[in-house]
Design a protein around this motif. Structure first.
Motif, PDB file in Angstrom:
ATOM      1  N   PHE A  79       5.456  -0.708   2.887  1.00  0.00           N
ATOM      2  CA  PHE A  79       6.305  -1.587   2.065  1.00  0.00           C
ATOM      3  C   PHE A  79       7.644  -1.861   2.737  1.00  0.00           C
ATOM      4  N   ARG A  80       8.198  -0.858   3.395  1.00  0.00           N
ATOM      5  CA  ARG A  80       9.473  -1.051   4.099  1.00  0.00           C
ATOM      6  C   ARG A  80       9.310  -2.045   5.246  1.00  0.00           C
ATOM      7  N   LEU A  81       8.233  -1.894   6.035  1.00  0.00           N
ATOM      8  CA  LEU A  81       8.004  -2.815   7.157  1.00  0.00           C
ATOM      9  C   LEU A  81       7.770  -4.243   6.679  1.00  0.00           C
ATOM     10  N   VAL A  82       6.976  -4.400   5.630  1.00  0.00           N
ATOM     11  CA  VAL A  82       6.704  -5.754   5.110  1.00  0.00           C
ATOM     12  C   VAL A  82       7.997  -6.399   4.645  1.00  0.00           C
ATOM     13  N   LYS A  83       8.819  -5.645   3.939  1.00  0.00           N
ATOM     14  CA  LYS A  83      10.082  -6.185   3.441  1.00  0.00           C
ATOM     15  C   LYS A  83      11.002  -6.578   4.600  1.00  0.00           C
ATOM     16  N   GLN A  84      11.124  -5.695   5.598  1.00  0.00           N
ATOM     17  CA  GLN A  84      11.999  -5.978   6.736  1.00  0.00           C
ATOM     18  C   GLN A  84      11.513  -7.174   7.548  1.00  0.00           C
ATOM     19  N   MET A  85      10.212  -7.232   7.798  1.00  0.00           N
ATOM     20  CA  MET A  85       9.664  -8.356   8.577  1.00  0.00           C
ATOM     21  C   MET A  85       9.811  -9.671   7.823  1.00  0.00           C
ATOM     22  N   ALA A  86       9.588  -9.635   6.514  1.00  0.00           N
ATOM     23  CA  ALA A  86       9.719 -10.860   5.720  1.00  0.00           C
ATOM     24  C   ALA A  86      11.164 -11.360   5.725  1.00  0.00           C
ATOM     25  N   GLU A  87      12.124 -10.455   5.623  1.00  0.00           N
ATOM     26  CA  GLU A  87      13.530 -10.857   5.663  1.00  0.00           C
ATOM     27  C   GLU A  87      13.899 -11.413   7.033  1.00  0.00           C
ATOM     28  N   ARG A  88      13.417 -10.750   8.088  1.00  0.00           N
ATOM     29  CA  ARG A  88      13.753 -11.181   9.437  1.00  0.00           C
ATOM     30  C   ARG A  88      13.153 -12.557   9.757  1.00  0.00           C
ATOM     31  N   ARG A 106       1.919 -16.608   6.202  1.00  0.00           N
ATOM     32  CA  ARG A 106       2.915 -15.788   6.891  1.00  0.00           C
ATOM     33  C   ARG A 106       2.948 -14.359   6.346  1.00  0.00           C
ATOM     34  N   MET A 107       2.795 -14.203   5.026  1.00  0.00           N
ATOM     35  CA  MET A 107       2.768 -12.855   4.453  1.00  0.00           C
ATOM     36  C   MET A 107       1.526 -12.086   4.906  1.00  0.00           C
ATOM     37  N   ASN A 108       0.378 -12.766   4.989  1.00  0.00           N
ATOM     38  CA  ASN A 108      -0.827 -12.101   5.490  1.00  0.00           C
ATOM     39  C   ASN A 108      -0.627 -11.643   6.931  1.00  0.00           C
ATOM     40  N   ASN A 109       0.039 -12.472   7.729  1.00  0.00           N
ATOM     41  CA  ASN A 109       0.329 -12.108   9.111  1.00  0.00           C
ATOM     42  C   ASN A 109       1.255 -10.897   9.169  1.00  0.00           C
ATOM     43  N   ILE A 110       2.262 -10.882   8.343  1.00  0.00           N
ATOM     44  CA  ILE A 110       3.213  -9.760   8.301  1.00  0.00           C
ATOM     45  C   ILE A 110       2.501  -8.477   7.870  1.00  0.00           C
ATOM     46  N   ARG A 111       1.690  -8.566   6.833  1.00  0.00           N
ATOM     47  CA  ARG A 111       0.963  -7.375   6.360  1.00  0.00           C
ATOM     48  C   ARG A 111       0.000  -6.857   7.426  1.00  0.00           C
ATOM     49  N   SER A 112      -0.632  -7.759   8.125  1.00  0.00           N
ATOM     50  CA  SER A 112      -1.549  -7.352   9.191  1.00  0.00           C
ATOM     51  C   SER A 112      -0.813  -6.605  10.301  1.00  0.00           C
ATOM     52  N   ARG A 113       0.358  -7.109  10.679  1.00  0.00           N
ATOM     53  CA  ARG A 113       1.141  -6.429  11.713  1.00  0.00           C
ATOM     54  C   ARG A 113       1.660  -5.082  11.229  1.00  0.00           C
ATOM     55  N   ALA A 114       2.043  -5.002   9.958  1.00  0.00           N
ATOM     56  CA  ALA A 114       2.518  -3.725   9.403  1.00  0.00           C
ATOM     57  C   ALA A 114       1.387  -2.696   9.398  1.00  0.00           C
ATOM     58  N   LYS A 115       0.174  -3.126   9.037  1.00  0.00           N
ATOM     59  CA  LYS A 115      -0.979  -2.223   9.072  1.00  0.00           C
ATOM     60  C   LYS A 115      -1.238  -1.724  10.481  1.00  0.00           C
ATOM     61  N   GLU A 116      -1.117  -2.601  11.449  1.00  0.00           N
ATOM     62  CA  GLU A 116      -1.321  -2.224  12.849  1.00  0.00           C
ATOM     63  C   GLU A 116      -0.310  -1.152  13.275  1.00  0.00           C
ATOM     64  N   VAL A 117       0.944  -1.335  12.891  1.00  0.00           N
ATOM     65  CA  VAL A 117       1.983  -0.358  13.240  1.00  0.00           C
ATOM     66  C   VAL A 117       1.681   0.994  12.598  1.00  0.00           C
ATOM     67  N   ILE A 118       1.316   0.999  11.334  1.00  0.00           N
ATOM     68  CA  ILE A 118       1.029   2.248  10.637  1.00  0.00           C
ATOM     69  C   ILE A 118      -0.186   2.940  11.232  1.00  0.00           C
ATOM     70  N   ASN A 119      -1.214   2.160  11.538  1.00  0.00           N
ATOM     71  CA  ASN A 119      -2.393   2.761  12.165  1.00  0.00           C
ATOM     72  C   ASN A 119      -2.029   3.440  13.480  1.00  0.00           C
ATOM     73  N   ASN A 120      -1.207   2.792  14.294  1.00  0.00           N
ATOM     74  CA  ASN A 120      -0.840   3.365  15.589  1.00  0.00           C
ATOM     75  C   ASN A 120       0.105   4.542  15.461  1.00  0.00           C
ATOM     76  N   GLU A 121       1.033   4.489  14.511  1.00  0.00           N
ATOM     77  CA  GLU A 121       2.057   5.522  14.390  1.00  0.00           C
ATOM     78  C   GLU A 121       1.615   6.753  13.590  1.00  0.00           C
ATOM     79  N   LEU A 122       0.875   6.537  12.510  1.00  0.00           N
ATOM     80  CA  LEU A 122       0.546   7.649  11.611  1.00  0.00           C
ATOM     81  C   LEU A 122      -0.948   7.980  11.549  1.00  0.00           C
TER      82      LEU A 122
END
Length: 125
Positions: A79-88, A106-122
């Motif tokens: 949720f934090r990443l989606v919010k930050q990316m959407a604002e940016r 654009r929101m689907n694209n942002i959510r997809s990128r946020a999922k990718e980051v979480i998968n890689n990081e956690l």
């Protein structure tokens, strides 16, 4: 003869099955909390790729707590990443009101990128 036997020497319970006495093993009763999507994905990953780590968590009774903590961290991070990316990227309520299809894309694209980051990081680490 009794089906369950207590050994006073070592303080353990045994169950009689046929001619054998088998040790009664139980995992400690912990607070069972539901594990969400991110926790289930991580559980599948550690079962397949980090078996010793998985078995250590399982036998110590800490698996459920570990997975619920990871799930909460991942959910908060998502949720934090989606919010930050959407604002940016200026994906705002104004865009949603003016052009809904563009906002959804654009929101689907942002959510997809946020999922990718979480998968890689956690999840898959």
């Amino acid at each position: 003869m009794e089906k369950v036997i207590y050994d006073k020497k070592n303080g353990l319970w045994y169950e009689l099955q046929g001619d054998y006495c088998l040790l009664c093993l139980k995992l400690p009763e912990g607070e069972q909390q539901p594990v969400g999507l991110w926790g289930q994905r991580h559980l599948r990953y550690i079962k397949q790729n980090r078996k010793v780590f998985y078995l250590n968590l399982l036998t110590s009774g800490k698996l459920n707590g570990y997975l619920t903590d990871l799930d909460k961290q991942a959910e908060d991070m998502f949720f934090r990443l989606v919010k930050q990316m959407a604002e940016r990227e200026d994906v705002t309520e104004k865009l949603k009101a003016d052009n809904q299809m563009k906002w959804v894309g654009r929101m689907n694209n942002i959510r997809s990128r946020a999922k990718e980051v979480i998968n890689n990081e956690l999840i898959f680490s």
